[in-house]
Design an enzyme around this catalytic site. Structure first.
Site, PDB file in Angstrom:
ATOM      1  N   LYS A  22       0.827  -1.207   0.000  1.00 49.65           N
ATOM      2  CA  LYS A  22       0.000   0.000   0.000  1.00 49.65           C
ATOM      3  C   LYS A  22       0.862   1.258   0.000  1.00 49.65           C
ATOM      4  CE  LYS A  22      -2.942   2.525   3.336  1.00 49.65           C
ATOM      5  NZ  LYS A  22      -1.957   3.547   3.741  1.00 49.65           N
ATOM      6  N   ASN A  23       1.843   1.316   0.876  1.00 48.31           N
ATOM      7  CA  ASN A  23       2.636   2.534   1.024  1.00 48.31           C
ATOM      8  C   ASN A  23       3.565   2.773  -0.166  1.00 48.31           C
ATOM      9  OD1 ASN A  23       1.443   3.095   3.483  1.00 48.31           O
ATOM     10  ND2 ASN A  23       3.052   2.097   4.676  1.00 48.31           N
ATOM     11  N   ARG A  92      -5.264  10.762   3.650  1.00 47.87           N
ATOM     12  CA  ARG A  92      -4.196  11.720   3.910  1.00 47.87           C
ATOM     13  C   ARG A  92      -3.172  11.769   2.782  1.00 47.87           C
ATOM     14  NH1 ARG A  92      -3.813  15.868   7.345  1.00 47.87           N
ATOM     15  NH2 ARG A  92      -5.244  14.607   8.586  1.00 47.87           N
ATOM     16  N   CYS A 116      -7.293   8.221   8.427  1.00 47.03           N
ATOM     17  CA  CYS A 116      -7.430   7.619   9.746  1.00 47.03           C
ATOM     18  C   CYS A 116      -7.078   8.620  10.848  1.00 47.03           C
ATOM     19  CB  CYS A 116      -6.514   6.398   9.877  1.00 47.03           C
ATOM     20  SG  CYS A 116      -7.050   4.974   8.919  1.00 47.03           S
ATOM     21  N   ARG A 121      -1.250  14.879  11.507  1.00 54.67           N
ATOM     22  CA  ARG A 121      -0.323  14.687  10.389  1.00 54.67           C
ATOM     23  C   ARG A 121      -0.393  15.951   9.542  1.00 54.67           C
ATOM     24  NH1 ARG A 121      -1.316   8.648   8.137  1.00 54.67           N
ATOM     25  NH2 ARG A 121      -3.461   8.928   8.804  1.00 54.67           N
ATOM     26  N   PRO A 122       0.196  17.036  10.024  1.00 51.65           N
ATOM     27  CA  PRO A 122       0.067  18.318   9.344  1.00 51.65           C
ATOM     28  C   PRO A 122       0.721  18.300   7.972  1.00 51.65           C
ATOM     29  CG  PRO A 122       1.716  18.436  11.085  1.00 51.65           C
ATOM     30  CD  PRO A 122       1.045  17.117  11.237  1.00 51.65           C
ATOM     31  N   VAL A 123       0.218  19.176   7.095  1.00 53.99           N
ATOM     32  CA  VAL A 123       0.743  19.249   5.731  1.00 53.99           C
ATOM     33  C   VAL A 123       1.806  20.333   5.608  1.00 53.99           C
ATOM     34  CG1 VAL A 123      -1.405  18.356   4.767  1.00 53.99           C
ATOM     35  CG2 VAL A 123      -1.089  20.834   5.002  1.00 53.99           C
ATOM     36  N   ASP A 124       2.223  20.906   6.722  1.00 54.43           N
ATOM     37  CA  ASP A 124       3.182  22.024   6.700  1.00 54.43           C
ATOM     38  C   ASP A 124       4.437  21.698   5.896  1.00 54.43           C
ATOM     39  OD1 ASP A 124       1.316  22.266   8.774  1.00 54.43           O
ATOM     40  OD2 ASP A 124       2.591  23.657   9.877  1.00 54.43           O
ATOM     41  N   LEU A 125       5.018  20.518   6.118  1.00 53.91           N
ATOM     42  CA  LEU A 125       6.250  20.172   5.427  1.00 53.91           C
ATOM     43  C   LEU A 125       6.023  20.043   3.921  1.00 53.91           C
ATOM     44  CD1 LEU A 125       8.212  17.646   7.688  1.00 53.91           C
ATOM     45  CD2 LEU A 125       8.921  19.923   6.962  1.00 53.91           C
ATOM     46  N   ASP A 305       3.582   1.572  12.248  1.00 54.69           N
ATOM     47  CA  ASP A 305       2.445   0.846  11.698  1.00 54.69           C
ATOM     48  C   ASP A 305       2.309  -0.566  12.268  1.00 54.69           C
ATOM     49  OD1 ASP A 305       1.576   2.941  10.190  1.00 54.69           O
ATOM     50  OD2 ASP A 305       2.346   2.194   8.282  1.00 54.69           O
ATOM     51  N   ILE A 327       5.833   8.549  16.925  1.00 60.76           N
ATOM     52  CA  ILE A 327       5.446   9.044  15.609  1.00 60.76           C
ATOM     53  C   ILE A 327       4.067   9.694  15.633  1.00 60.76           C
ATOM     54  CG2 ILE A 327       5.253   8.482  13.168  1.00 60.76           C
ATOM     55  CD1 ILE A 327       8.047   8.010  14.361  1.00 60.76           C
ATOM     56  N   ARG A 396      -8.816  -0.684   4.146  1.00 60.32           N
ATOM     57  CA  ARG A 396      -8.050   0.386   3.501  1.00 60.32           C
ATOM     58  C   ARG A 396      -6.641  -0.086   3.166  1.00 60.32           C
ATOM     59  NH1 ARG A 396      -9.215   6.378   5.577  1.00 60.32           N
ATOM     60  NH2 ARG A 396      -7.743   6.621   3.876  1.00 60.32           N
TER      61      ARG A 396
END
Length: 426
Positions: A22-23, A92, A116, A121-125, A305, A327, A396
């Site tokens: 998946k990843n 995400r 999930c 899990r911010p999108v700042d980066l 995970d 994490i 998922r």
């Protein structure tokens, strides 16, 4: 209903082949946008997140089709630049589409990503990466708008290791003007596979899997075929299921070299394993030792995970184990459900103390992907019957976890109902 029924207490035993990763596949699907033609992802997992990403690509104008487990992506006319919140709110990882859409169409707009609920899990980066390549960004309440006439090579030093941000930068750099140097990169295997995929398309990337990656931008890429590797997290989950039931299983296509940190922990608990002609032979019959201390880390450390499935195993092991989660701050959400099954788990901030014992069947609810898998692991080890609800989360990332575990002797029945399919229009 969308639930899995399990009768526990039976040792798992047998051989299994693991689905594609998946990843790995999701960033490759995003990368397919960089070529105006057909790319093929072989041995692609037929899971909800892949279907969601497929929907998004179609909304952008791509044509997609399946031949068994091979996914064909024709992005010849994928000229759309807007990803509605209807799609992005489901996952995400949709944020990694920004770079390829921008590189292709000079502008991109996406609803804020969802997925999930395991923590912030911010999108700042990701936005920082896009700005470094010269993009202008506007943020509104529910969407992000990005524009740039031409992405320009740059140097980025990540403030912390981030898989998604590293992937975003690689995708941006492939068609950028000039050279890009990325430092303090995440080193997960999925990043290596993304670099291999893009290099097969004609990109010029060096240092895949290292903390420093260099990319020489090119004007045009070509199509390619890529075999998706076996999913290391699914592999680890099945090893946890065997350990919790004190069983012995063989993974036919295990991703050798990608599970070293997990296998070290498996051995510390008393598990034994060996590699033989590409097969991973794992014997969990002697799993009996607690873990005085373990913490999740970025790769090559112990993966977050697999923390939840490991919790389920430790709930069956005598003695006290301590796990520190570094994490995601909400990764311990599953503990309340495990405790309904008799687990003795106390959570203090980002640390969980597990006192192992016997589990018993109960009705529990999955709230996110890996926690749901952990409940299934616990149910297999528990005395009596269990019902796991909310299994759309599990699907998922696991194509047929019930069927796979049944092949290993697990007593499992499924009632999928309509929940899994309600948002999928293929």
């Amino acid at each position: 209903m969308d639930e899995i029924h399990v009768i526990g207490g039976k040792c798992l035993h047998g051989n299994i082949t693991v689905q594609g990763s998946k990843n790995t596949v999701l960033p490759l699907m995003s990368g397919a946008l960089l070529y105006r033609g057909i790319s093929v992802l072989k041995a692609c997992p037929r899971i909800t997140d892949v279907f969601y990403m497929e929907e998004i690509l179609r909304a952008l104008g791509a044509e997609t089709w399946w031949e068994d487990h091979d996914l064909y992506l024709d992005c010849t006319h994928a000229d759309g630049s807007h990803v509605p919140e209807t799609y992005s709110g489901r996952m995400r990882s949709s944020i990694i589409l920004l770079g390829p859409i921008l590189a292709r169409n000079q502008r991109a707009e996406i609803g804020y990503p969802g997925g999930c609920v395991i923590g912030k899990r911010p999108v700042d980066l990701h936005l920082y990466v896009l700005r470094c390549f010269g993009a202008e960004i506007k943020e509104e309440a529910k969407k992000i708008m990005v524009s740039c006439k031409k992405l320009c090579g740059t140097e980025i030093v990540f403030s912390k290791k981030s898989v998604g941000a590293t992937e975003q930068a690689i995708l941006c750099a492939a068609l950028s003007k000039g050279t890009t140097t990325l430092r303090n990169c995440a080193r997960e295997p999925e990043i290596v596979w993304l670099c291999r995929f893009l290099n097969a398309m004609g990109a010029k990337i060096e240092g895949a899997g290292e903390e420093c990656i260099c990319i020489e931008g090119t004007e045009k890429l070509c199509g390619t075929k890529m075999q998706i590797p076996a999913d290391r997290i699914v592999t680890g989950t099945y090893l946890c299921a065997a350990a919790a039931t004190r069983g012995r299983i063989v993974i036919e296509n295990a991703p050798e070299g990608e599970l070293d940190a997990f296998l070290q922990v498996y051995r510390k608990m008393g598990g034994q394993y060996e590699w033989n002609s590409g097969k991973l032979i794992a014997d969990g019959s002697q799993v009996r030792f607690s873990l005085p201390f373990l913490e999740t880390e970025v790769y090559p450390g112990f993966p977050t995970d697999l923390q939840s499935p490991l919790l389920a195993v430790l709930a069956t092991v005598p003695g006290k184990s301590i796990i520190k989660e570094n994490i995601f701050e909400n990764r311990f959400k599953v503990c309340n459900e495990l405790c309904k099954m008799g687990a003795d788990i106390r959570v203090d901030g980002n640390t969980a103390v597990v006192c192992g014992g016997r589990l018993h069947g109960n009705c529990v609810y999955a709230e996110e992907l890996r926690g749901g898998a952990a409940l299934l692991v616990a149910a297999l080890a528990a005395e009596g019957s269990s019902v796991i609800r909310g299994c759309s989360f599990i699907r998922r990332g696991y194509e047929d976890i019930g069927g796979d575990l049944k092949k290993l002797g697990g007593l499992i029945t499924e009632d999928i109902g309509t929940v899994f399919y309600e948002n999928i229009q293929l």
